[in-house]
Every structure is written in structure tokens, then in C-alpha cells.
Design an enzyme around this catalytic site. Structure first.
Site, PDB file in Angstrom:
ATOM      1  N   SER A 172       0.314  -1.139   0.154  1.00 30.26           N
ATOM      2  CA  SER A 172      -0.117  -0.296   0.114  1.00 30.26           C
ATOM      3  C   SER A 172       0.996   0.942  -0.283  1.00 30.26           C
ATOM      4  O   SER A 172       1.999   1.027  -0.944  1.00 30.26           O
ATOM      5  CB  SER A 172      -0.992  -0.228   1.179  1.00 30.26           C
ATOM      6  OG  SER A 172      -2.156   0.954   0.815  1.00 30.26           O
ATOM      7  N   LYS A 224     -19.125  18.630   3.417  1.00 28.87           N
ATOM      8  CA  LYS A 224     -18.647  18.857   4.235  1.00 28.87           C
ATOM      9  C   LYS A 224     -18.421  17.540   5.312  1.00 28.87           C
ATOM     10  O   LYS A 224     -16.927  17.756   5.791  1.00 28.87           O
ATOM     11  CB  LYS A 224     -19.117  20.193   5.025  1.00 28.87           C
ATOM     12  CG  LYS A 224     -17.817  20.203   6.397  1.00 28.87           C
ATOM     13  CD  LYS A 224     -16.430  21.039   6.038  1.00 28.87           C
ATOM     14  CE  LYS A 224     -15.796  21.354   7.125  1.00 28.87           C
ATOM     15  NZ  LYS A 224     -14.459  21.391   6.967  1.00 28.87           N
TER      16      LYS A 224
END
Length: 343
Positions: A172, A224
Site C-alpha cells: 500500500s 463537508k
């Protein structure tokens, strides 16, 4: 009598568990305090000559297997070699600067890596010197490993050759760092790849409702906040969250492809991981070799220096890191029951 022994055994087990937990805590505190005492002066860049280290290891063995006359002859040869090296101009031999990166989920080792790279950039000679990064990381937070990879890009931009050695794992975010290198070497059973993105979180909204607890979340901006721990998640929020994950994955793939253009991204960017021998066939790595073999071979023609930057931490920080290491150790112990292993 049997019931008494049963109660006594239970009491003894609880007492031993408590004593063991206290012992672990005390050991962590003592280790944290010792590590702080061992780092006087706040910040320090330690440099170790690996050529000398390799010679010391060999001489220790020679001392045991050679007779006195042969060993004395070897020591004389060592002195002649040292005098010859001293007479050589320091600009004639290439230099290899060995760095280490042991990654956690936050890529916190980047704080030291950036200082080590800043030091190397001031003395390394483009086109002549090299940096070997011994990388060990399972990946973690995107922004942390993005910064760590950017630190390695500084070396390439300066014309300093960068080699990455993976002895155990570069997955990763760890592989995102490794792919910056001009050459990647790996041990045959090192784990590499995992070019994917994962995000997960629990949601306690139904539990709060059963307990008659209201949770309010107010935002300005449609996105948001998408998914939340305590609010009621909507399908629109889930879709936005999935879109953000896909966008992050695309950025990840683009970054890897920029530095490893020979990779079949459709084949390797699935989130899967591979062992070193498989990774070589997929061109995720360039050669099967441990970092030890690489450095030993380079020591015959280059001057090797191991760099290690240390910053003194306060007691709270050292305790926190100790708890993290303990947690990772417990997790790895539990994983041994499910991970492939030799029988």
C-alpha cells in the site's frame, strides 16, 4: 473441597493476570524512561561506517578459525589496506548512504526521514553517490505516506540514485514509497503491492436511538461531512464516500505509473499483494536480493554510511509509542493463526 479449589484457582488466575498487566505497564514505562535518558541533547544524526562494521564481523570470525600466524598476517593486510584508503582522494570512491524506514499507520517515521534526506542532499554527489532505503511498511494514512514518498522524490530530483530494499513488506503506502526508487530489490518472500485504498468506520446511530440519545450534526456545504460515527448515514453520503475512495485510488495508480511505467496497472492495481518471486514476474521489483547482500557487495567498491536521525521525545510520547508497539505486537501474534506460514 472441590468447590474451594475451583474458587482458589479462579482467584489465582485473576491475580496472575493483574500482575502480568502491571508488569507490562511498568516495563513500558521503564523502557520509555531509558530511551529518553539515552538521547541527551535533543536531536542527533548518528552516522555509522558500515565498511568498518563488515570488517569487524569478518575479523571476529577469522580470530576463531585462523591460526595465530595467519591471523597476524590478516591484521597486517588490514593495516596496509587502511593506509591505501587514507591516501586515496575522498572523491574517487562512490558513497552509499543507508537509511531505514519502519512504517506505522501514521507514517510517523517521516519526521526522521526528512531530516536524514536533508543531510544527504547537502553532501551527496549527483551521478556518483547513492541512497539505499531499507523499507518496512504495511502502509497507512494517505497524507502521511504521500509526504514520505515526496521526501524520496527530493533525492531523484537532485540526481541522487535511489535504491529501495524490501526485506519484509512494502505494501500500500509502503509500495508507493518504494516505487519512487530507480531500482527495487526484495527478498524472495517479502510482501509487496496492495495498490488499493480502504476505509471503514462503525456507526452507532441505531444504538443511540435505542438509548433515546439524540445526535445533531450541522455543516455548511453539502459534503463537508459524509459518513459519520453517530449520525444516520444516507445513501448519498455513502456514494460520495465511495467516490472519494475511487478518486484516491486513481491518484495512487497515477503516482505508481509515473515511476514504474512498465507495470500493467490493470493487473496489479487490484489491492492484491504478492511475494517477492511473484512480484518479480509482475515487474513490481527488479531483483531478488536482501539488503544485507546488496550492502555487502557494494562495500567492496564504495564507502557505506548508515544514517539515523533521532529526536528526543517527552515521556508521554514515548509511552504512547510503547503502547502502539505493544498493540502491534499483540495483533501480529493473533494474525499468526490465520496468515500463511511454514508448518
Amino acid at each position: 473441597m472441590t468447590e474451594l479449589l475451583s474458587h482458589y484457582g479462579l482467584f489465582l488466575a485473576k491475580t496472575l493476570t493483574l500482575v502480568l498487566a502491571l508488569g507490562v505497564l511498568v516495563a513500558l514505562i521503564a523502557r520509555a524512561v531509558r530511551s529518553g535518558d539515552a538521547e541527551p541533547g535533543g536531536e542527533q544524526l548518528r552516522v555509522r561506517n558500515l565498511n568498518d562494521r563488515f570488517r569487524q564481523l569478518a575479523d571476529a570470525l577469522h580470530d576463531e578459525i585462523l591460526d595465530d600466524e595467519s591471523y597476524k598476517a590478516l591484521l597486517k593486510q588490514r593495516k596496509r589496506e587502511a593506509k591505501a584508503r587514507a591516501k586515496q582522494p575522498s572523491t574517487t570512491r562512490p558513497r552509499v548512504f543507508a537509511l531505514q524506514f519502519h512504517g506505522d499507520i501514521r507514517a510517523s517515521a517521516v519526521d526522521n526521514l526528512r531530516e536524514e534526506i536533508s543531510a544527504v542532499l547537502q553532501v551527496a554527489r549527483p551521478g556518483q553517490d547513492e541512497v539505499l532505503l531499507r523499507l518496512d511498511s504495511e502502509g497507512g494514512m494517505v497524507h502521511g505516506y504521500g509526504l514520505a514518498a515526496s521526501q524520496l522524490v527530493r533525492l531523484r530530483d537532485a540526481g541522487i540514485k535511489l535504491t529501495c530494499a524490501v526485506d519484509k513488506v512494502a505494501a500500500s503506502g509502503g509500495y508507493m514509497m518504494a516505487c519512487v526508487a530507480e531500482r527495487i530489490i526484495a527478498a524472495p518472500f517479502a510482501i509487496l503491492g496492495s495498490i488499493g485504498v480502504v476505509a471503514q468506520l462503525p456507526n452507532f446511530n441505531r444504538l443511540l436511538k435505542r438509548m433515546d440519545v439524540d445526535y445533531e450534526l450541522h455543516t455548511a456545504g453539502d459534503f463537508k461531512r459524509t459518513l459519520t460515527l453517530f449520525g444516520e448515514n444516507t445513501e448519498a453520503a455513502r456514494e460520495k464516500f465511495r467516490t472519494e475512495i475511487e478518486e484516491t485510488h486513481e491518484l495512487f495508480k497515477s503516482f505508481v505509473h509515473q515511476y514504474r511505467g512498465q507495470l500493467d496497472m490493470q493487473r496489479i492495481a487490484t489491492g492484491e499483494h504478492w511475494y517477492g518471486t511473484q512480484a518479480l514476474a509482475l515487474r513490481l521489483v527488479d531483483e531478488l536480493k536482501t539488503s544485507d547482500d546488496y550492502l555487502l557487495a557494494r562495500s567492496r567498491e564504495a564507502d557505506l554510511y548508515e544514517l539515523s536521525y533521532r529526536r528526543r521525545q517527552n515521556l508521554a510520547q514515548r509511552l504512547a509509542q510503547g503502547m502502539v508497539r505493544l498493540g502491534l505486537g499483540l495483533r501480529h501474534s493473533l494474525e499468526q493463526t490465520t496468515l500463511p506460514r511454514w508448518q
